[in-house]
Design an enzyme around this catalytic site. Sequence first.
Site, short mmCIF file in Angstrom:
data_model
loop_
_atom_site.label_atom_id
_atom_site.label_comp_id
_atom_site.label_asym_id
_atom_site.label_seq_id
_atom_site.Cartn_x
_atom_site.Cartn_y
_atom_site.Cartn_z
N GLY A 2 0.83 -1.21 0.00
CA GLY A 2 0.00 0.00 0.00
C GLY A 2 0.86 1.25 0.00
O GLY A 2 0.50 2.28 0.57
N GLY A 43 -0.50 4.88 -1.03
CA GLY A 43 -1.65 5.45 -0.35
C GLY A 43 -1.27 6.60 0.56
O GLY A 43 -0.12 7.06 0.58
N TYR A 72 -15.42 -5.03 6.66
CA TYR A 72 -14.08 -4.44 6.78
C TYR A 72 -13.58 -4.54 8.22
O TYR A 72 -12.42 -4.89 8.47
CB TYR A 72 -14.13 -2.98 6.33
CG TYR A 72 -12.80 -2.28 6.39
CD1 TYR A 72 -11.87 -2.43 5.37
CD2 TYR A 72 -12.48 -1.46 7.46
CE1 TYR A 72 -10.64 -1.79 5.43
CE2 TYR A 72 -11.25 -0.81 7.52
CZ TYR A 72 -10.34 -0.98 6.51
OH TYR A 72 -9.13 -0.34 6.57
N PRO A 126 -4.37 3.38 14.20
CA PRO A 126 -4.33 4.85 14.15
C PRO A 126 -5.72 5.44 14.32
O PRO A 126 -6.72 4.83 13.93
CB PRO A 126 -3.78 5.13 12.75
CG PRO A 126 -4.22 3.96 11.94
CD PRO A 126 -4.24 2.78 12.87
N THR A 127 -5.78 6.62 14.89
CA THR A 127 -7.02 7.37 14.83
C THR A 127 -7.20 7.86 13.40
O THR A 127 -6.39 7.58 12.53
CB THR A 127 -6.98 8.55 15.81
OG1 THR A 127 -5.79 9.31 15.57
CG2 THR A 127 -6.97 8.08 17.25
N ARG A 130 -14.60 12.56 17.41
CA ARG A 130 -13.61 11.90 16.57
C ARG A 130 -12.22 12.40 16.96
O ARG A 130 -12.07 13.52 17.45
CB ARG A 130 -13.86 12.22 15.09
CG ARG A 130 -15.23 11.85 14.58
CD ARG A 130 -15.42 10.34 14.53
NE ARG A 130 -14.58 9.69 13.54
CZ ARG A 130 -14.93 9.52 12.27
NH1 ARG A 130 -16.09 9.95 11.83
NH2 ARG A 130 -14.13 8.90 11.43
#
Length: 337
Positions: A23, A26, A152, A179-180, A224
């Site tokens: 990845g 990304g 997912y 990770p956040t 969040r």
Amino acid sequence: MEHRALAMTEAVGAKPKRILVTGGTGLVGRAIQEVVANGEGQTDEEWVFVSSRDADLTSAVETRALFEKHKPTHVIHLAAMVGGLFKNIRCNLDFWRRNIHINDNVLHSAYECGVQKVVSCLSTCIFPDKTTYPIDETMIHNGPPHSSNFGYSYAKRMIDVQNRGYFEQHGCRFTAVIPTNVFGPHDNFNIEDGHVLPGLIHKVYLAKQNGSALTVWGTGKPRRQFIYSLDLARLFVWVLREYEEVEPIILSGKDKIPRGRGKGGNNGLSSSPSPQWEKKMKSPSERLQRQSWRPWTSGESSSSTQPRPMGSSRRQPATPSSGTTSPTSSSRPSDKL
């Protein structure tokens, strides 16, 4: 696209490390490329960044061929099929099947090829939908995730299960980070299929360009937690080099050491671990060996587990009413395969 390798001058007498990043094109993969190229790399490391064009990781044969070609000693596993809220709702089975294949192929190829360490990337959405606060890493399996992206979420949870299996049966040092919500350069700014912060950024841009009203989805009540991709990249490098636990570790913008603003809009977080992280680092896998870990079962209450007293980075989970685009889906940055 051909893979990109960043090679440092090998130190005299040092045993070189060859680090394969899946990845690699990304959001987080590009961030790791940037921090390694700009001074975070070490002289005994060679970094190889690959994308879905280099191999179809849902294929065991292609994945094994990729490992045999590059012969990594270490792996950062970011590759995944990712998407926003609405795509997850439509395609939960696809997210489950493709990510299960990807993760199993990468981890098993790493085992068969003698990779010393693998650091995989999980997601905030793996935590139970109904839970108690604050949340820590021991609570991953305490209840079902939100139904909107269960495919997912469960596929990502299974990386933790598989890491434990490889450690207990073969002694492999495979671990994962949580990770956040990530944001930064090279993000997906698609309003319908991106994540919350890039979606908001795009909406604000359009509102300013067109002189129109800004509409934000959701109630505004969910909380969040976000982390800038370059800060996360530095923490990934730290985990690869220093963190020796098998159990996953939450990476967030909290409990880090301030150091002032850095390049590219850095939010002032240090790549140095907090004292709590230092404590986790000093006793590799002792908690894994002494805790009676088991997955959640349907007869249990998801709120019954109390967080361990040890400090760690904390986050608030995503909920379906949060943000603009993909409140419950991961902020995973990797290539869509």
